[in-house]
Write an enzyme that holds these catalytic residues in place. Structure first.
Site, mmCIF file in Angstrom:
data_model
loop_
_atom_site.group_PDB
_atom_site.id
_atom_site.type_symbol
_atom_site.label_atom_id
_atom_site.label_comp_id
_atom_site.label_asym_id
_atom_site.label_seq_id
_atom_site.Cartn_x
_atom_site.Cartn_y
_atom_site.Cartn_z
ATOM 1 N N THR A 59 8.825 32.289 4.593
ATOM 2 C CA THR A 59 9.416 31.077 3.874
ATOM 3 C C THR A 59 9.120 30.888 2.666
ATOM 4 O OG1 THR A 59 10.805 30.475 5.636
ATOM 5 C CG2 THR A 59 11.110 29.389 3.706
ATOM 6 N N TYR A 82 1.743 36.113 15.295
ATOM 7 C CA TYR A 82 3.328 35.537 14.408
ATOM 8 C C TYR A 82 3.893 36.934 14.667
ATOM 9 C CZ TYR A 82 5.974 34.859 10.797
ATOM 10 O OH TYR A 82 7.370 34.603 10.011
ATOM 11 N N LYS A 141 3.714 32.292 16.800
ATOM 12 C CA LYS A 141 4.773 31.888 16.137
ATOM 13 C C LYS A 141 5.623 32.843 17.119
ATOM 14 C CE LYS A 141 8.011 31.281 12.174
ATOM 15 N NZ LYS A 141 7.445 31.387 11.038
ATOM 16 N N ILE A 162 7.947 26.374 14.707
ATOM 17 C CA ILE A 162 7.867 26.750 13.077
ATOM 18 C C ILE A 162 8.967 26.924 12.122
ATOM 19 C CG2 ILE A 162 6.590 28.257 11.589
ATOM 20 C CD1 ILE A 162 5.086 28.396 13.184
#
Length: 292
Positions: free
Chosen positions: A45, A133, A161, A203
């Site tokens: 992001t 992740y 994540k 997250i």
């Protein structure tokens, strides 16, 4: 333990794509005031793919300095080159990050053994807590629960994540790791249920624009108050859905601009939110209480 609502922070830019340090400072203050539990800087992001190395380090350094230990700062340091990931992770540690978030290598599509060796190498090279992740929808690389279980025993690897949005996948991971291995949601639409299963936080993209609500949702889910957590989740669902009306972070940057928190900047090849999407996102922001 890092837990709760962890905002996947955008990187503010002006209309020419230059980093806007004043807006970054404003956003950090916004999250400190609104109860965000941790900040994830320069992740997906945060447009890490289009930041150069110096920009990457400077964003981390500025966020760490401003936060001043009040909440944890997690730095995105993943790469599809193991050597580059070690360098980025070392830079983040030197800049003062509390932990690093490492996405699976994208484009080159390693095997499960390659993933194990990649993350093990980084963990052995840099002494800082590291969070795996997994987001195969963006990377074309899916790290399976068996590989996560192997990596969960490696020093410095403290969590994952999990952004597939697949709750069965989350259950499989939770069942295969020890209770001190941290499983986080990386999907706002399913985060509440993952936390009720035993996940330790989210997250979140949505937390960029609704930090207080996401903080309250995570706190409720983690104390087992399913009724409160699901009620907040239902209110946020229009926002959770519409923030992905185009590729992240295009919609969330537009939403923050609409809220007066940053200019209208994004870097190519991403482009500003198309006009046809403005009103649907504005309406979702109203429904979720972000705009009046």
């Amino acid at each position: 333990m890092i837990a709760g609502s962890m905002v996947a922070l955008v990187t503010p830019m002006d209309a020419q794509g230059r980093l806007d340090w004043d807006s970054l400072s404003k956003l950090v203050d916004f999250h400190l005031q609104e109860g965000t539990h941790a900040i994830v800087a320069v992740g997906t992001t945060g447009e890490s793919a289009t930041l150069d190395v110096n920009e990457h380090i400077e964003v981390i350094r500025r966020v760490v300095t401003q936060v001043a230990g009040r909440i944890p700062v997690i730095a995105g340091t993943g790469a599809n080159s193991t050597r580059e990931a070690v360098e980025l992770t070392t830079n983040a540690k030197n800049a003062g990050a509390d932990a690093c978030l490492l996405v699976t290598p994208y484009y080159n599509k390693p095997t499960q053994e390659g993933l194990f060796q990649h993350f093990s190498h980084i963990a052995n090279a840099v002494d800082i807590p590291q969070i795996l992740y997994n987001v195969p929808g963006r990377t074309a690389c899916d790290m399976l629960p068996e590989t996560v279980a192997r990596l969960s025993t490696v020093k410095n690897i403290v969590g994952i994540k999990e952004a597939t949005g697949n709750l069965q996948r989350a259950k499989d991971i939770l069942a295969s790791v020890s209770s001190d291995f941290l499983v986080y949601s990386g999907d706002d639409a399913t985060a509440v249920e993952l936390m009720l299963l035993g996940g330790k936080g989210n997250i979140s993209v949505t937390a960029n624009v609704a930090p207080r609500a996401m903080s309250d949702l995570c706190a409720a889910a983690m104390r087992g108050d399913a009724q409160t957590a699901r009620a907040i989740h239902e209110k946020l669902m229009p926002l959770n859905n519409t923030l992905f009306i185009e590729s992240n972070p295009i919609p969330v940057k537009w939403a923050l601009h609409e809220m007066g928190l940053m200019p209208d900047g994004i870097r190519l090849p991403l482009t500003w939110l198309s006009e046809a999407c403005h009103e649907p996102l504005r309406q979702a922001m109203r429904q979720s209480g972000v705009l009046v």
